[in-house]
Design a protein around this motif. Structure first.
Motif, short mmCIF file in Angstrom:
data_model
loop_
_atom_site.label_atom_id
_atom_site.label_comp_id
_atom_site.label_asym_id
_atom_site.label_seq_id
_atom_site.Cartn_x
_atom_site.Cartn_y
_atom_site.Cartn_z
N LEU A 1 0.83 -1.20 0.00
CA LEU A 1 0.00 0.00 0.00
C LEU A 1 0.87 1.25 0.00
CD1 LEU A 1 -2.76 -1.07 2.57
CD2 LEU A 1 -2.91 -1.05 0.06
N TYR A 2 1.96 1.22 0.76
CA TYR A 2 2.88 2.36 0.76
C TYR A 2 3.58 2.49 -0.60
CZ TYR A 2 2.34 2.64 5.83
OH TYR A 2 1.84 2.77 7.11
N GLU A 3 3.93 1.34 -1.19
CA GLU A 3 4.58 1.37 -2.50
C GLU A 3 3.64 1.92 -3.56
OE1 GLU A 3 5.78 -2.61 -3.19
OE2 GLU A 3 7.22 -2.67 -1.53
N ALA A 4 2.37 1.50 -3.51
CA ALA A 4 1.40 2.02 -4.47
C ALA A 4 1.18 3.52 -4.29
CB ALA A 4 0.07 1.29 -4.33
N ALA A 5 1.17 3.95 -3.02
CA ALA A 5 1.00 5.38 -2.76
C ALA A 5 2.20 6.17 -3.27
CB ALA A 5 0.81 5.61 -1.27
N ALA A 6 3.42 5.62 -3.13
CA ALA A 6 4.62 6.30 -3.62
C ALA A 6 4.61 6.40 -5.14
CB ALA A 6 5.87 5.56 -3.14
N ILE A 7 4.14 5.33 -5.80
CA ILE A 7 4.05 5.37 -7.27
C ILE A 7 3.08 6.44 -7.73
CG2 ILE A 7 3.30 4.03 -9.29
CD1 ILE A 7 4.36 1.53 -7.87
N ASP A 8 2.01 6.64 -6.95
CA ASP A 8 1.02 7.67 -7.29
C ASP A 8 1.49 9.08 -6.94
OD1 ASP A 8 -0.71 5.81 -8.28
OD2 ASP A 8 -1.84 5.58 -6.40
N GLY A 9 2.71 9.19 -6.39
CA GLY A 9 3.26 10.50 -6.07
C GLY A 9 2.96 11.00 -4.68
N ALA A 10 2.51 10.14 -3.79
CA ALA A 10 2.19 10.56 -2.43
C ALA A 10 3.47 10.78 -1.64
CB ALA A 10 1.32 9.51 -1.74
N GLY A 11 3.50 11.86 -0.89
CA GLY A 11 4.61 12.14 0.00
C GLY A 11 4.41 11.46 1.33
#
Length: 317
Positions: free
Chosen positions: A208-218
């Protein structure tokens, strides 16, 4: 064809076991739970027999069967007393302060520690913050009396920075007492309460953190949209349990830190029960006060659980 498929689907559907059949298949677990069940029945439910004295003018020499039956007179007497109403107010006020600040501090500390990548620093902070949980309340109150005294560290800091022109009498003014109890409780228990939230965060799927990082989440977006939703069920269960304890603001801090000058703000229901039950030997009144506290706690727990169920959240029962 379709009817045959439906029949085969129905035939392979597992049968729901009856309660007693499941009980028999798990007899080892049931046997292991017997000592705990006996303990609860003996020490938690057994003493409830004494609630009968709440409706009596109980005299120890006459016993439970020889004491005069007075019905609801003890409860009427309680709610006619200004000090009992004040004890209810103080109990609820300090419980709410402990609940709000304790929960916010525990979640905030858990989130901050979860973001720390240096393991040595993280473990050091965890150890330092949860060690006060193991300190005796007598020691904690003694430290607080020294820190918040007129010549203590807090007053020296306020005077040296110019925030205050004269020492603040923290220990002798009622308006400070509730907040002082809240500060002491948060300091003592925040590290211990953080452990369960950190444990809940470790169960969050790293993808979930990896997917959020791919979406550009800080980092802040990850906390807001991944970490906090991941511990929501734990937060709700603990909140329901804590709401059930709203009538238990504590006893040790208020009893040790309280004095005659702050009695209107320091006396909780537990102290009221101690004063009338032991010091004044009005056992029926003291039992009625304790019974009232227990019934209100059960009602609050049921209401909190019902609201959580209506909001489609995890529930305790």
């Amino acid at each position: 064809m379709s009817s045959n498929a439906d029949k085969s689907a129905v035939s392979i559907r597992p049968r729901k076991q009856s309660f007693f059949r499941r009980l028999g298949s798990q007899w080892q677990l049931m046997l292991m739970s017997v000592p705990i069940l006996l303990y609860v029945l003996l020490f938690n439910y057994g003493p409830m027999w004494g609630w009968i004295t709440a409706f009596q003018d109980y005299k120890p020499k006459q016993g439970m069967w020889g004491s005069k039956w007075v019905g609801l007179d003890n409860f009427k007497w309680l709610f006619g007393r200004a000090d009992f109403i004040e004890s209810i107010r103080n109990t609820l006020a300090m419980s709410l302060i402990n609940l709000v600040f304790g929960t916010v501090a525990a979640v905030l500390l858990a989130v901050l520690l979860n973001e720390v990548r240096q393991r040595t620093f993280k473990r050091t902070v965890q150890t330092v913050t949860y060690l006060p949980h193991f300190l005796s309340m007598v020691i904690v109150v003694g430290m607080a009396q020294n820190i918040f005294a007129s010549n203590g560290a807090i007053n020296q800091l306020l005077l040296s920075t110019g925030i205050a022109k004269e020492p603040v009498f923290f220990l002798g003014e009622g308006r400070y007492f509730w907040w002082l109890v809240g500060v002491i409780n948060v300091w003592k228990e925040v590290g211990w309460n953080t452990i369960i939230y950190i444990s809940a965060m470790t169960s969050i799927d790293p993808s979930l953190y990896e997917a959020a990082a791919i979406d550009g989440a800080g980092r802040w977006q990850k906390i807001l949209h991944v970490t906090l939703p991941g511990i929501k069920s734990t937060f709700v269960i603990l909140l329901i349990m804590n709401i059930g304890h709203l009538m238990e603001a504590g006893f040790e801090i208020q009893y040790l830190l309280g004095a005659d000058v702050v009695m209107k703000w320091s006396q909780t229901i537990d102290i009221f029960v101690l004063k009338y039950g032991i010091s004044k030997q009005q056992y029926g009144v003291a039992t009625a006060a304790g019974m009232f506290k227990s019934v209100v706690a059960i009602v609050l727990l049921v209401i909190a659980n019902f609201v959580a169920k209506k909001l489609d959240e995890d529930t305790l029962i």
